[in-house]
Design a protein around this motif. Structure first.
Motif: not given
Ligand SMILES: Cc1cc2nc3c(=O)[nH]c(=O)nc-3n(C[C@H](O)[C@H](O)[C@H](O)COP(=O)(O)OP(=O)(O)OC[C@H]3O[C@@H](n4cnc5c(N)ncnc54)[C@H](O)[C@@H]3O)c2cc1C
Length: 470
Positions: A188-205
């Motif tokens: 829910r935060t603007v920043k955040g680098v925990t682990g792989y960015d699976l949100t980015a993978l899910m978007v556009g899948s």
């Protein structure tokens, strides 16, 4: 693709009926038929079952039963996709999330919203704008596409030039994996680098890795003022040179839409102030604080005049703006009326190569004798190149023209799809852009999420045959 067996379908029907109740299921041929196609030219495939999900629990149960019975599942929201993504290639279950329409939160302090996948995009725009906030992604199908489909396709639209695409606004999402396992991705935060960015993978899948059940979206402040310009040109080359002039001057309108002469012909069916001799057109939109907005408007207008625009018209009221955008949004259906068949590609080239792309389209059209036209988001280098034909004997030439276009786009360091995704229609061409190693790696990722290839099979990855198997 081979259809799933009737025996498996029957077993799934019994289990789904028991788990969800009959009211959430469609199984009669007449009610299944509308779920067999989207807004693309992909051949329809009628599903065996439609699940109209109302909650994440419905989705978990459906995906568990599908896994148990070996029945494929195709997620669907608004059904406005342009590459056959929501077409159930192997039959089986269409899992429709359109009924999950709640905007769960609009938070002005954290400038975010939490939404369900069936929220219609234009409803969401209105809701956040009432709070003085703004969600920029704005595909031209906003009146009927849903946020679930927008995330799955990483939708873009006219405002992407200034504001970016859907992925730029997704902080996190909730998704259910094949088999029924729910997962919270992102933050829910603007920043955040925990682990792989699976949100980015899910978007556009494209609905091949998981079913989206909730999204947390970043919002920005609503721009104070907006101006819309319609500039007309004697040729598409001159319009292209105006685009280069804007870039040179560092002007970043929020929309920079180009229409060539063929697309203009379709636009003439709307009641707009179009010059009889115009051969190309730009729709430009600037936004921001009033002083800056007025200055940008003037500079854009001057640049159009300097390169040789035949006229530059500024919308004087909200209703004039709406009339112009309504016509632009209905351009695709209007083009459909120009011939018996059309196929629309959404290729992208580096924006400096737009004039070269337009030249190539003209050359391909001449060589293959296939009628073409082009329009789209010129600011992003993203053009919808349309191929029009009337008779079946023209189909081999259409296929040649499409492949020639893709090859030219790749040679210009472009990409096959800017916003519509690969789906069924572009799958046979993926190898033109991506190496065998890259395709193999992506298939391995797919296997981790969906080992039995039951979630939206037949999409993205190359199959044999030509475009739409036409
Ligand atoms: C006239 C017209 C204009 C358009 N203009 C634009 C434009 O300017 N920019 C642009 O980007 N697109 C545009 N599109 C294409 C289309 O509207 C977008 O791709 C849109 O994002 C699709 O949303 P949808 O809800 O209709 O998705 P659907 O068609 O229902 O599905 C699209 C894909 O998303 C998957 N999916 C759907 N819901 C879920 C879910 N809950 N979880 C996981 N996967 C899911 C499906 O399996 C499918 O692969 C246009 C389409 C039309 C008809």
């Amino acid at each position: 693709m081979e259809r799933v067996s009737a025996a498996r379908v029957e077993q799934a029907k019994i289990l789904l009926d028991r788990a969800l109740g009959g009211s959430k299921l469609l199984t009669e041929a007449v009610s299944l038929e509308p779920y067999g196609y989207d807004r693309s030219e992909a051949a329809p495939v009628t599903p065996d079952i439609v699940v109209r999900a109302k909650s994440i629990q419905d989705i978990e149960k459906t995906l568990a039963i599908a896994q148990e019975t070996g029945v494929p599942v195709t997620p669907r929201s608004g059904g406005s996709g342009k590459t056959g993504g929501a077409v159930p290639s192997a039959g089986g279950i269409v899992l429709c999330t359109q009924g999950m329409q709640n905007i769960l939160e609009i938070n002005p302090n954290d400038m975010l919203a939490v939404v369900e996948p069936g929220v219609i995009l234009s409803d969401f725009h209105h809701a956040v704008e009432r709070e003085g906030l703004f969600y920029p992604p704005d595909p031209n199908s906003a009146a009927y596409c849903c946020l679930g489909g927008n995330l799955a396709e990483n939708a873009g639209g006219p405002r992407a030039f200034k504001y970016g695409v859907t992925r730029d606004y997704v902080l996190g999402c909730e998704t259910v994996l094949m088999g029924g396992q729910p997962l919270q991705l992102g933050k829910r935060t603007v920043k955040g680098v925990t682990g792989y960015d699976l949100t980015a993978l899910m978007v556009g899948s494209e609905g091949t890795l998981g079913v989206l059940t909730k999204a947390t979206l970043k919002l920005i402040a609503k721009p104070a003022q907006v101006h819309t310009i319609l500039a007309q040109f004697p040729s598409v080359r001159v319009a292209g040179s105006a685009v280069s002039a804007f870039v040179r001057r560092g002007l970043v309108p929020r929309c920079l839409e180009l229409l060539d002469a063929g697309a203009l012909e379709a636009l003439r069916t709307f009641n707009l102030p179009l010059d009889a001799d115009a051969q190309a057109l730009l729709i430009l939109e600037v936004d921001g604080e009033p002083n800056q907005c007025d200055a940008d408007l003037e500079q854009l207008g001057n640049a159009c005049d300097e390169v040789g625009a035949t006229s530059v018209w500024v919308a004087q009221s909200e209703s004039q703006r709406d009339r112009l955008w309504a016509a632009r949004r209905d351009l695709s259906p209007a083009i459909r009326k120009l011939s018996a068949h059309k196929l629309s590609e959404d290729v992208v080239v580096p924006r400096s190569r737009i004039p070269d792309l337009l030249d190539e389209v003209a050359r391909i059209s001449e060589k293959t004798t296939v009628r073409t036209l082009a329009y789209g988001h010129a600011g992003d280098g993203n053009l919808h190149v349309n191929f029009l034909w009337n008779h079946d004997h023209e189909i081999p030439n259409v296929n040649l023209a499409i492949e020639a276009l893709f090859r030219e786009v790749i040679a210009m360091h472009g990409t096959l799809s800017g916003e519509h995704g690969i789906g069924i229609l572009k799958a046979p061409y993926l190898h033109l852009e991506q190496s065998p190693e890259l395709i193999a790696l992506q298939k391995q990722i797919k296997q981790v999420f969906d080992p039995h290839n039951l979630l939206n099979p037949g999409k993205i990855f190359p199959t044999s045959g030509t475009h739409r198997a036409c």
